[in-house]
Design a protein around this motif. Sequence first.
Motif, PDB file in Angstrom:
ATOM      1  N   SER A   1       0.803  -1.219   0.000  1.00  0.00           N
ATOM      2  CA  SER A   1       0.000   0.000   0.000  1.00  0.00           C
ATOM      3  C   SER A   1       0.836   1.270   0.000  1.00  0.00           C
ATOM      4  CB  SER A   1      -0.944   0.009   1.196  1.00  0.00           C
ATOM      5  OG  SER A   1      -0.220   0.003   2.408  1.00  0.00           O
ATOM      6  N   GLU A   2       2.116   1.180   0.372  1.00  0.00           N
ATOM      7  CA  GLU A   2       2.990   2.351   0.391  1.00  0.00           C
ATOM      8  C   GLU A   2       3.880   2.429  -0.849  1.00  0.00           C
ATOM      9  OE1 GLU A   2       2.804   4.747   2.416  1.00  0.00           O
ATOM     10  OE2 GLU A   2       1.538   3.910   3.991  1.00  0.00           O
ATOM     11  N   ARG A   3       3.703   1.503  -1.780  1.00  0.00           N
ATOM     12  CA  ARG A   3       4.514   1.508  -2.999  1.00  0.00           C
ATOM     13  C   ARG A   3       4.071   2.648  -3.914  1.00  0.00           C
ATOM     14  NH1 ARG A   3       7.486  -2.259  -6.004  1.00  0.00           N
ATOM     15  NH2 ARG A   3       6.956  -3.912  -4.520  1.00  0.00           N
ATOM     16  N   SER A   4       5.009   3.459  -4.366  1.00  0.00           N
ATOM     17  CA  SER A   4       4.699   4.556  -5.288  1.00  0.00           C
ATOM     18  C   SER A   4       4.488   3.995  -6.690  1.00  0.00           C
ATOM     19  CB  SER A   4       5.839   5.578  -5.306  1.00  0.00           C
ATOM     20  OG  SER A   4       5.936   6.230  -4.058  1.00  0.00           O
ATOM     21  N   LEU A   5       3.300   4.230  -7.247  1.00  0.00           N
ATOM     22  CA  LEU A   5       2.945   3.698  -8.555  1.00  0.00           C
ATOM     23  C   LEU A   5       2.312   4.794  -9.406  1.00  0.00           C
ATOM     24  CD1 LEU A   5       1.368   0.344  -7.321  1.00  0.00           C
ATOM     25  CD2 LEU A   5       3.517   0.579  -8.579  1.00  0.00           C
ATOM     26  N   ILE A   6       2.341   4.598 -10.710  1.00  0.00           N
ATOM     27  CA  ILE A   6       1.767   5.561 -11.645  1.00  0.00           C
ATOM     28  C   ILE A   6       0.250   5.502 -11.523  1.00  0.00           C
ATOM     29  CG2 ILE A   6       1.587   6.248 -14.067  1.00  0.00           C
ATOM     30  CD1 ILE A   6       4.243   4.648 -14.508  1.00  0.00           C
ATOM     31  N   PRO A   7      -0.411   6.633 -11.257  1.00  0.00           N
ATOM     32  CA  PRO A   7      -1.857   6.613 -11.029  1.00  0.00           C
ATOM     33  C   PRO A   7      -2.711   6.875 -12.261  1.00  0.00           C
ATOM     34  CG  PRO A   7      -1.007   8.755 -10.443  1.00  0.00           C
ATOM     35  CD  PRO A   7       0.175   7.948 -10.930  1.00  0.00           C
ATOM     36  N   ALA A   8      -2.084   7.346 -13.358  1.00  0.00           N
ATOM     37  CA  ALA A   8      -2.838   7.788 -14.537  1.00  0.00           C
ATOM     38  C   ALA A   8      -3.924   8.775 -14.091  1.00  0.00           C
ATOM     39  CB  ALA A   8      -3.397   6.591 -15.301  1.00  0.00           C
ATOM     40  N   SER A   9      -5.134   8.639 -14.616  1.00  0.00           N
ATOM     41  CA  SER A   9      -6.181   9.631 -14.344  1.00  0.00           C
ATOM     42  C   SER A   9      -6.743   9.577 -12.929  1.00  0.00           C
ATOM     43  CB  SER A   9      -7.327   9.485 -15.351  1.00  0.00           C
ATOM     44  OG  SER A   9      -6.971  10.059 -16.589  1.00  0.00           O
ATOM     45  N   ASN A  10      -6.336   8.612 -12.118  1.00  0.00           N
ATOM     46  CA  ASN A  10      -6.719   8.657 -10.707  1.00  0.00           C
ATOM     47  C   ASN A  10      -6.212   9.933 -10.050  1.00  0.00           C
ATOM     48  OD1 ASN A  10      -7.036   5.353  -9.202  1.00  0.00           O
ATOM     49  ND2 ASN A  10      -7.884   6.157 -11.086  1.00  0.00           N
ATOM     50  N   LEU A  11      -5.184  10.549 -10.639  1.00  0.00           N
ATOM     51  CA  LEU A  11      -4.645  11.794 -10.098  1.00  0.00           C
ATOM     52  C   LEU A  11      -5.693  12.910 -10.096  1.00  0.00           C
ATOM     53  CD1 LEU A  11      -2.284  13.393  -8.983  1.00  0.00           C
ATOM     54  CD2 LEU A  11      -1.476  13.754 -11.324  1.00  0.00           C
ATOM     55  N   LYS A  12      -6.685  12.808 -10.984  1.00  0.00           N
ATOM     56  CA  LYS A  12      -7.742  13.825 -11.024  1.00  0.00           C
ATOM     57  C   LYS A  12      -8.495  13.893  -9.702  1.00  0.00           C
ATOM     58  CE  LYS A  12      -8.553  13.763 -16.037  1.00  0.00           C
ATOM     59  NZ  LYS A  12      -7.583  12.752 -16.485  1.00  0.00           N
ATOM     60  N   LEU A  13      -8.498  12.804  -8.932  1.00  0.00           N
ATOM     61  CA  LEU A  13      -9.130  12.838  -7.611  1.00  0.00           C
ATOM     62  C   LEU A  13      -8.458  13.877  -6.716  1.00  0.00           C
ATOM     63  CD1 LEU A  13      -9.556   9.013  -6.949  1.00  0.00           C
ATOM     64  CD2 LEU A  13     -11.361  10.647  -7.515  1.00  0.00           C
TER      65      LEU A  13
END
Length: 493
Positions: free
Chosen positions: A66-78
């Motif tokens: 759960s703490e792994r940094s991953l590419i969020p794509a459009s989830n970043l819009k949240l």
Amino acid sequence: MNTELMYRRILFFFLLGLFVNTVLAAQTSLQASIDEWVADDYFTHTSVGIAVADATTGELLAGHDSERSLIPASNLKLLTTASALKILGPDYQFETQLAYDGYVDAEGVLSGNLYLVGSGDPSLGSPDMEGTPGLEALLERFSLAVQQAGIRQITGRVITDERAFSSAANGSHWQWLDMGNYYGCGAFGLNLHDNLYYLRFQQRSQLGAVPPIANISPDIPGLQFANEVKSAGRGSGDNAYIYGAPYTYQRHLRGTIPVGSGSFTIKGAIPDPPLFAAQQLQRTLESVGILCLRPPATARSLGDALPALGEPKVLYTHKSPRLQHIADRTNMESVNLYAEALLRAIGQKANGEGSAEAGLEAIKTYWESRGLDLGGVLLYDGSGMAPRNVLPPAFFCDLLSAMYQDEDIQQVFWESLPLAGRSGSLKNSLKGTAAEGKLRAKSGSLEQVRAYSGYVTSRSGRVLAFSVLLNNYQGSGGDARRKLLAIMARLAE
């Protein structure tokens, strides 16, 4: 001790123990479901992170990396829309002013310039946004305001002032593949018609044939195309891409569209929306007999030659829909332009600079002040287009929980997310499962990236915040999506 009081205490502790055991059992079951899902051979070479939290407390209940940094794509819009709702406010409106300098004589001659001053409204003249006039209706309003002012001729120019935002309209780490297409249009200080145009091909029946360009709409003066698109199998879909940078008018068309006998439409990014706006306004004015003696221009193109506006005389002020409606479309339809405009508007309000960098700094400062841990969060834009953006799933759960616990904004944010089986990107997904009508989530996709983050109400009525991010998966995007939908359905059980 009073017998009745003793029995009440016994009953209280019995019920408390039963509740605790029920919660622990549910939490154990949730973790077991996640463990079983992640153990699938499909994830052997995939970077996967998942986090599930109690939205009412923010407590992390289960997860995997759960703490792994991953590419969020459009989830970043949240993050972008949540920040805009908190920093700008749900009732915030962008304003676009039509004004002039100089003076108007008795003959209706304006000795001066006409200005269209933007504040970055992403919905200006949008073909799809409810609650705002489309391109033609908007231009008619502007034209009518000029006519009502008695102006019959303009000795100067129609000038668009886009300086509310930086000229760096695109994200600093966006891919060349994206920037000429409608979804990579960027956000300018003055946007128009969602910064897109429709490019229509006349289909050909022969495989490998080049389908000619039939027309573009609206017309973009000076736009040129080198067409290398080929005809592929029937039903192969839109695999055509438009290559070109902002402010440049040479476009290269590559990829494929299906064979056929009709027309096939793709969407491109307008190279310079502020200039396009000036051109469109001047064209509309001339259509009703109001002549402009000098060519249209923008504040950027004029540079030091831009006249000092001083105290302009405002003819008309156009207001955008309220921000909560803009945020709704941003999340429901995943519109990159809207997210990028919100990011720059945040930067303008918080730091006095309408740039992506200023907006990101303001977002970081705001959420750190709210106690969120931004460790592992690296951001380059507001839409998720940059493949260098990374966030941990646990951060999304913290953000979602914070928004759920905010009584003033909870409902607005909640309703901006697609609902399983009912709306947005989830309209046709999770039908017939426990998640239908109970799960709200923002989707995200880039090449070899799939993600969902949002809320789900379990059968027990508990509201969970969740985030699941997949990077570097094997196989098709459809397969990855089906894997994600499967775990989302289980979260609702």
